[in-house]
Enzyme design. Structure first.
Site, short mmCIF file in Angstrom:
data_model
loop_
_atom_site.label_atom_id
_atom_site.label_comp_id
_atom_site.label_asym_id
_atom_site.label_seq_id
_atom_site.Cartn_x
_atom_site.Cartn_y
_atom_site.Cartn_z
CB CYS A 232 42.83 38.87 34.24
SG CYS A 232 41.77 38.04 33.22
CB ALA A 233 45.01 39.54 39.56
CB ALA A 234 49.76 39.71 35.87
N GLY A 236 49.55 43.76 39.05
CA GLY A 236 49.00 43.10 39.88
C GLY A 236 48.82 45.34 40.89
N GLY A 237 48.57 46.47 40.49
CA GLY A 237 48.03 47.91 40.56
C GLY A 237 46.60 47.72 41.26
CG ASP A 253 47.55 37.21 34.97
OD1 ASP A 253 47.07 38.36 34.86
OD2 ASP A 253 47.99 36.71 34.55
CG ASP A 279 42.53 29.35 30.85
OD1 ASP A 279 41.79 30.24 31.20
OD2 ASP A 279 42.55 29.49 29.43
CG ASP A 295 41.90 45.22 34.26
OD1 ASP A 295 41.40 45.86 33.12
OD2 ASP A 295 42.81 45.99 34.66
CB CYS A 348 42.77 49.57 29.50
SG CYS A 348 44.08 48.12 28.98
#
Length: 409
Positions: A232-234, A236-237, A253, A279, A295, A348
């Protein structure tokens, strides 16, 4: 006859309706409403009006109810228009005559006299908002004893946090940009900078990333050529952090649009990562890896300073749906780590169902977060997890709400 500024107010009203009636995010609502507004300044004003209305909605409604003989229905258009009008006067310092000129036309064919009378009564009284926004009842109950501190943080604009490609240059970049650093590899600037115009942006020396959002990838340490999955990278930080720390990164992602942003950031910084659009529930790696950062998708209530829509559109149903998805993703990710490898889970979100409850069910060996890995002023929980919220580090400008846990296989 065209009324200057009216399209911005009409768009703000449409965004408010999309959030409160249809449960859309402010970003989604803006995607439909903002194209009708001309000019960057008016689009920024539209976002500000909608955001401040949502941030202070409970207090704006209390003022409106104090000036009406019978309470307006919660979903009545005059209430929404009055919320927008009062937010402009009390938060954006718009002159009352300009608010009236651009607010009452939103009630064409409706009770303009009522809205005008309520607005005039409140402005004559010298109505003010409290120092701290009032949280919706359900939200305050979920966030418990930390709710007052979180609410106080909502009144302040969040700062601009930068993550540096080279943590060894922290002091240099803090001085060049006129910022402060809360830990190596981090620089904090006041809100309001045009990011693309700052020194070092075009050269890829740093990227924008909230301090709390930078902590999950930091907890893996140096990569030394080992393999890591950023799930779930985008946008991309974390991928950039891991690549800069020497990891061989595969970033996954489901969103093609968000992955395009990741590719642009990789190109700007000169960092490298493999990219997979898939997915996570359908995909699996060819072989186990040395580390994983998950994340996970979440309600994002920890970003309430930036996205006050979460105060109104997130409730028990959304939290339960996300918790179910997170459990499935965690179960899958836990199978893909080599013996001795590490898994970092992060959301988050301020909701226990998405954080503490998820961590408690993981069967891997706990690898507790230590105080030495964190900025000064933050500390791990007794379980070795990390919980942040917007009310923490308040003297330094705060940070987003996150839950982070780490394990070894």
């Amino acid at each position: 006859m065209d009324i200057p500024g009216l399209p911005a107010r009409r768009a703000a009203l449409a965004m408010l309706d999309a959030v409160l009636r249809r449960g859309e995010t402010l970003e989604q609502a803006g995607g439909a409403a903002l194209p009708r507004v001309r000019g960057d300044a008016d689009r920024a004003l539209t976002r500000a009006i909608a955001s401040e209305t949502l941030r202070w909605k409970a207090d704006l409604d209390a003022l409106i109810d104090s000036a009406t003989r019978q309470p307006l229905p919660d979903d009545a258009k005059p209430r929404a228009v009055l919320e927008l009008m009062l937010a402009q006067v009390l938060r954006l310092e718009t002159p009352p005559h300009a608010v009236i000129a651009t607010g009452l036309p939103l009630l064409a064919g409706g009770p303009r006299r009522l809205a005008h009378g309520v607005f005039s009564t409140l402005t004559r009284r010298g109505a003010t908002l409290p120092a701290t926004p009032t949280l919706p009842d359900g939200v305050a109950g979920r966030w418990g004893e930390r709710a007052p501190a979180i609410a106080a943080a909502l009144a302040l604009p969040p700062p601009l946090d930068l993550t540096l490609r080279d943590p060894g240059e922290t002091q240099t970049w803090a001085e060049r940009l006129g910022g402060v650093s809360l830990m190596p590899g981090h620089v904090r600037l006041p809100r309001g900078h045009a990011v693309e115009s700052l020194e070092g942006f075009a050269q890829g020396q740093w990227w924008v990333q909230d301090l709390a959002a930078s902590l999950p990838a930091r907890l893996l340490g140096p990569g030394e050529g080992r393999r890591v999955l950023d799930l779930c990278a985008a946008p991309g930080g974390k991928t950039l952090q891991l690549a800069a720390a020497g990891w061989r990164v595969t970033a996954l992602d489901a969103s093609a649009r968000r992955l395009d942003r990741l590719r642009a950031n990789l190109a700007r910084t000169g960092l490298e990562a493999g990219i997979v659009q898939a997915d996570l529930l359908d995909w699996r790696p060819d072989a186990p890896v040395d580390a994983i950062v998950l994340d996970a998708p979440c309600t994002a209530t920890g970003t309430c300073r930036r996205h006050p829509d979460v105060l109104h559109r997130i409730g028990p149903r959304q939290i339960a749906d996300m918790a179910e998805l997170q459990a499935r993703l965690l179960d899958r990710a836990a199978e893909w780590i080599v013996p001795g490898g590490r898994l970092v889970y992060a959301v988050c979100s301020l909701e226990r169902e998405e954080g503490e409850a998820q961590a408690a069910r993981v069967l891997l060996t706990p690898d507790g977060v230590t105080a030495g890995e964190l900025p000064g002023g933050l500390a791990p929980t007794p379980e070795g997890w990390l919980r942040t919220d917007p009310g923490m580090l308040s003297d330094a400008g705060g940070l987003d709400g996150f839950f982070i846990a780490r394990w070894r296989r």
